[in-house]
Write an enzyme that holds these catalytic residues in place. Structure first.
Site, PDB file in Angstrom:
ATOM      1  N   PRO A  11      42.069  38.614  50.180  1.00 33.85           N
ATOM      2  CA  PRO A  11      42.247  37.395  50.984  1.00 33.85           C
ATOM      3  C   PRO A  11      41.043  37.036  51.853  1.00 33.85           C
ATOM      4  O   PRO A  11      40.885  35.861  52.202  1.00 33.85           O
ATOM      5  CB  PRO A  11      43.464  37.722  51.864  1.00 33.85           C
ATOM      6  CG  PRO A  11      43.482  39.223  51.950  1.00 33.85           C
ATOM      7  CD  PRO A  11      42.984  39.697  50.616  1.00 33.85           C
ATOM      8  N   ARG A  12      40.209  38.037  52.194  1.00 29.17           N
ATOM      9  CA  ARG A  12      39.055  37.712  53.048  1.00 29.17           C
ATOM     10  C   ARG A  12      37.835  37.269  52.240  1.00 29.17           C
ATOM     11  O   ARG A  12      36.828  36.862  52.797  1.00 29.17           O
ATOM     12  CB  ARG A  12      38.669  38.930  53.919  1.00 29.17           C
ATOM     13  CG  ARG A  12      39.654  39.232  55.039  1.00 29.17           C
ATOM     14  CD  ARG A  12      39.272  40.487  55.776  1.00 29.17           C
ATOM     15  NE  ARG A  12      39.254  41.665  54.903  1.00 29.17           N
ATOM     16  CZ  ARG A  12      38.158  42.267  54.455  1.00 29.17           C
ATOM     17  NH1 ARG A  12      36.976  41.861  54.825  1.00 29.17           N
ATOM     18  NH2 ARG A  12      38.242  43.315  53.647  1.00 29.17           N
ATOM     19  N   LYS A  38      41.250  46.446  54.206  1.00 25.18           N
ATOM     20  CA  LYS A  38      41.290  46.537  55.674  1.00 25.18           C
ATOM     21  C   LYS A  38      42.563  45.871  56.174  1.00 25.18           C
ATOM     22  O   LYS A  38      43.219  45.164  55.427  1.00 25.18           O
ATOM     23  CB  LYS A  38      40.086  45.797  56.276  1.00 25.18           C
ATOM     24  CG  LYS A  38      38.760  46.418  55.925  1.00 25.18           C
ATOM     25  CD  LYS A  38      37.630  45.618  56.537  1.00 25.18           C
ATOM     26  CE  LYS A  38      36.300  46.109  55.977  1.00 25.18           C
ATOM     27  NZ  LYS A  38      35.260  45.100  56.127  1.00 25.18           N
ATOM     28  N   THR A 100      39.224  37.988  38.980  1.00 22.19           N
ATOM     29  CA  THR A 100      38.143  38.971  39.093  1.00 22.19           C
ATOM     30  C   THR A 100      37.458  39.115  37.744  1.00 22.19           C
ATOM     31  O   THR A 100      38.128  39.316  36.726  1.00 22.19           O
ATOM     32  CB  THR A 100      38.746  40.326  39.523  1.00 22.19           C
ATOM     33  OG1 THR A 100      39.481  40.099  40.721  1.00 22.19           O
ATOM     34  CG2 THR A 100      37.679  41.379  39.741  1.00 22.19           C
ATOM     35  N   HIS A 155      24.084  32.085  39.200  1.00 25.38           N
ATOM     36  CA  HIS A 155      25.093  32.310  40.241  1.00 25.38           C
ATOM     37  C   HIS A 155      24.429  32.646  41.574  1.00 25.38           C
ATOM     38  O   HIS A 155      23.258  33.028  41.612  1.00 25.38           O
ATOM     39  CB  HIS A 155      26.029  33.463  39.845  1.00 25.38           C
ATOM     40  CG  HIS A 155      27.071  33.058  38.846  1.00 25.38           C
ATOM     41  ND1 HIS A 155      26.818  32.998  37.493  1.00 25.38           N
ATOM     42  CD2 HIS A 155      28.365  32.669  38.998  1.00 25.38           C
ATOM     43  CE1 HIS A 155      27.915  32.594  36.858  1.00 25.38           C
ATOM     44  NE2 HIS A 155      28.858  32.389  37.750  1.00 25.38           N
ATOM     45  N   LYS A 159      26.706  37.889  43.847  1.00 25.37           N
ATOM     46  CA  LYS A 159      27.488  38.307  42.673  1.00 25.37           C
ATOM     47  C   LYS A 159      26.977  39.659  42.195  1.00 25.37           C
ATOM     48  O   LYS A 159      25.766  39.845  42.052  1.00 25.37           O
ATOM     49  CB  LYS A 159      27.355  37.244  41.568  1.00 25.37           C
ATOM     50  CG  LYS A 159      28.190  37.529  40.334  1.00 25.37           C
ATOM     51  CD  LYS A 159      28.208  36.332  39.406  1.00 25.37           C
ATOM     52  CE  LYS A 159      28.954  36.618  38.124  1.00 25.37           C
ATOM     53  NZ  LYS A 159      30.351  37.008  38.334  1.00 25.37           N
ATOM     54  N   GLY A 165      31.126  36.871  33.650  1.00 27.29           N
ATOM     55  CA  GLY A 165      32.262  36.928  32.730  1.00 27.29           C
ATOM     56  C   GLY A 165      32.325  35.669  31.876  1.00 27.29           C
ATOM     57  O   GLY A 165      32.677  35.726  30.690  1.00 27.29           O
TER      58      GLY A 165
HETATM   59  P1  NAP Z   1      33.754  38.112  47.620  1.00 28.79           P
HETATM   60  O1  NAP Z   1      33.654  36.989  48.597  1.00 28.79           O
HETATM   61  O2  NAP Z   1      32.726  39.196  47.665  1.00 28.79           O
HETATM   62  O3  NAP Z   1      35.210  38.761  47.801  1.00 28.79           O
HETATM   63  C1  NAP Z   1      35.572  39.959  47.203  1.00 28.79           C
HETATM   64  C2  NAP Z   1      36.809  40.522  47.853  1.00 28.79           C
HETATM   65  O4  NAP Z   1      37.055  41.818  47.278  1.00 28.79           O
HETATM   66  C3  NAP Z   1      36.666  40.738  49.357  1.00 28.79           C
HETATM   67  O5  NAP Z   1      37.912  40.497  49.983  1.00 28.79           O
HETATM   68  C4  NAP Z   1      36.287  42.216  49.430  1.00 28.79           C
HETATM   69  O6  NAP Z   1      36.606  42.842  50.652  1.00 28.79           O
HETATM   70  C5  NAP Z   1      37.117  42.789  48.313  1.00 28.79           C
HETATM   71  N1  NAP Z   1      36.539  44.071  47.924  1.00 28.79           N
HETATM   72  C6  NAP Z   1      35.249  44.330  47.598  1.00 28.79           C
HETATM   73  N2  NAP Z   1      35.083  45.654  47.350  1.00 28.79           N
HETATM   74  C7  NAP Z   1      36.292  46.221  47.522  1.00 28.79           C
HETATM   75  C8  NAP Z   1      36.767  47.548  47.419  1.00 28.79           C
HETATM   76  N3  NAP Z   1      35.966  48.568  47.055  1.00 28.79           N
HETATM   77  N4  NAP Z   1      38.081  47.773  47.678  1.00 28.79           N
HETATM   78  C9  NAP Z   1      38.916  46.767  48.009  1.00 28.79           C
HETATM   79  N5  NAP Z   1      38.506  45.479  48.147  1.00 28.79           N
HETATM   80  C10 NAP Z   1      37.222  45.225  47.896  1.00 28.79           C
HETATM   81  O7  NAP Z   1      33.760  37.569  46.125  1.00 28.79           O
HETATM   82  P2  NAP Z   1      34.326  36.175  45.558  1.00 28.79           P
HETATM   83  O8  NAP Z   1      33.214  35.237  45.369  1.00 28.79           O
HETATM   84  O9  NAP Z   1      35.512  35.778  46.338  1.00 28.79           O
HETATM   85  O10 NAP Z   1      34.789  36.643  44.098  1.00 28.79           O
HETATM   86  C11 NAP Z   1      35.889  37.529  43.897  1.00 28.79           C
HETATM   87  C12 NAP Z   1      36.019  37.827  42.408  1.00 28.79           C
HETATM   88  O11 NAP Z   1      36.344  36.627  41.716  1.00 28.79           O
HETATM   89  C13 NAP Z   1      34.731  38.345  41.743  1.00 28.79           C
HETATM   90  O12 NAP Z   1      35.074  39.267  40.741  1.00 28.79           O
HETATM   91  C14 NAP Z   1      34.121  37.121  41.119  1.00 28.79           C
HETATM   92  O13 NAP Z   1      33.295  37.426  40.027  1.00 28.79           O
HETATM   93  C15 NAP Z   1      35.370  36.407  40.692  1.00 28.79           C
HETATM   94  N6  NAP Z   1      35.257  34.965  40.524  1.00 28.79           N
HETATM   95  C16 NAP Z   1      36.073  34.416  39.585  1.00 28.79           C
HETATM   96  C17 NAP Z   1      36.092  33.067  39.402  1.00 28.79           C
HETATM   97  C18 NAP Z   1      37.026  32.503  38.380  1.00 28.79           C
HETATM   98  O14 NAP Z   1      37.059  31.287  38.223  1.00 28.79           O
HETATM   99  N7  NAP Z   1      37.788  33.302  37.674  1.00 28.79           N
HETATM  100  C19 NAP Z   1      35.271  32.245  40.170  1.00 28.79           C
HETATM  101  C20 NAP Z   1      34.452  32.821  41.153  1.00 28.79           C
HETATM  102  C21 NAP Z   1      34.472  34.191  41.315  1.00 28.79           C
HETATM  103  P3  NAP Z   1      35.396  43.311  51.654  1.00 28.79           P
HETATM  104  O15 NAP Z   1      34.994  42.079  52.387  1.00 28.79           O
HETATM  105  O16 NAP Z   1      36.031  44.354  52.516  1.00 28.79           O
HETATM  106  O17 NAP Z   1      34.281  43.876  50.807  1.00 28.79           O
END
Ligand code: NAP
Length: 268
Positions: A11-12, A38, A100, A155, A159, A165
């Site tokens: 969520p964050r 967290k 993800t 990107h 990333k 993907g």
């Molecule tokens: P982001 O801002 O980095 O968010 C990732 C989230 O995962 C944060 O809440 C982070 O918490 C958590 N996280 C990271 N490491 C962790 C761990 N070891 N244990 C538990 N939680 C953890 O990334 P985002 O841009 O939102 O992207 C999230 C995912 O979606 C990625 O895999 C990205 O490739 C994918 N994505 C998909 C699309 C789609 O259309 N399908 C589009 C964009 C992105 P912390 O802040 O504590 O690290």
């Protein structure tokens, strides 16, 4: 109509916060809890001040799915964490929508087995932007006539996985129709390692990471005296929410794992 009860992991994160906005604005969706590494035991509004949602936060997915009744789980985290979360959701008979990117083939086949044994839907979509999905579909159409192709994906610099993907999925779709061929000069070599990008079954994929970018991809087809470029740009994470919304609504109609949003669209 009963609202769809949703659990969200991440969520964050950037995607997670955008998903919360979308869920909050949709009367048919109800966020019942979040999974976050967290803030165990806190309410979402204490962690994300822009939301009034009171969903409880759990650190442990097992505890979450044992404590809360949910219809759909959404994962927007990182591959290894997303895999554990999604497995737990399916084992608790909660449908899963995974944004993800970067799951391995083994992880996908393991999740497919669980989804089928449980008879529960799971949609894994490397890209939720409908325009990007259409870019992949159009690329597959073009590859039948233009087998020489390279992919350039761009990107933001936060990333962690490369190629994206979406790029991998695009190549997989192109491969279904493209005649196998060696592109480029038969004696081609790299004087600097990596100069030609990643080579996925003969198709080169180039990954750029820069601040200022969000998610962009161009699929370039080359033929005698002509080039065809199919290009999509996501300028904001809001662009992913139309597909995420659709997947949340559709996932409970499936009893297996579906990989790729194009498989739930009406493309006739
Ligand atoms: P982001 O801002 O980095 O968010 C990732 C989230 O995962 C944060 O809440 C982070 O918490 C958590 N996280 C990271 N490491 C962790 C761990 N070891 N244990 C538990 N939680 C953890 O990334 P985002 O841009 O939102 O992207 C999230 C995912 O979606 C990625 O895999 C990205 O490739 C994918 N994505 C998909 C699309 C789609 O259309 N399908 C589009 C964009 C992105 P912390 O802040 O504590 O690290």
């Amino acid at each position: 109509m009963m609202a769809i009860k949703i659990v969200l992991a991440g969520p964050r994160g950037k995607m997670g916060t955008e998903a919360i906005k979308m869920i909050e604005n949709e009367s048919n969706f109800e966020l019942v809890s979040c999974i976050d590494r967290k803030n165990n035991g806190k309410k979402l509004s204490e962690v994300i001040p822009s939301t009034a949602l009171q969903a409880p936060i759990f650190e442990d997915p097992e505890t979450c799915f044992s404590s809360v009744k949910a219809d759909v789980f959404i994962d927007l985290t990182i591959p290894n964490v997303g895999y554990i979360n999604t497995k737990a959701a399916l084992e608790h008979s909660v449908h899963a929508v995974v944004g993800t990117s970067g799951f391995t083939d083994e992880q996908i086949s393991e999740l497919t087995k669980i989804a089928e044994v449980k008879g529960i839907g799971c949609i894994i979509a490397p890209n939720f932007a409908l325009g990007a999905v259409l870019m992949m579909v159009f690329s597959k159409m073009a590859a039948k006539y233009f087998p020489d192709v390279e992919v350039i994906e761009k990107h933001h610099d936060q990333k962690i996985d490369a190629p994206s993907g979406t790029a991998v999925k695009t190549v997989e779709m192109i491969k279904e129709v493209r005649e196998a061929k060696e592109q480029g000069h038969p004696e081609e070599y790299e004087s600097v390692e990596g100069a030609r990008g990643a080579n996925i079954d003969g198709i080169h994929v180039h990954s750029m990471r820069l601040p200022g970018l969000v998610a962009h991809q161009e699929v370039v087809f080359g033929s005698k005296s002509q080039l065809l470029s199919i290009k999509h740009d996501s300028f904001h994470r809001e662009s992913f929410m139309d597909g995420l919304h659709l997947a949340i609504e559709e996932v409970s109609k499936y009893k297996t794992l579906v990989y790729g949003l194009e498989n739930i669209l009406d493309l006739q």
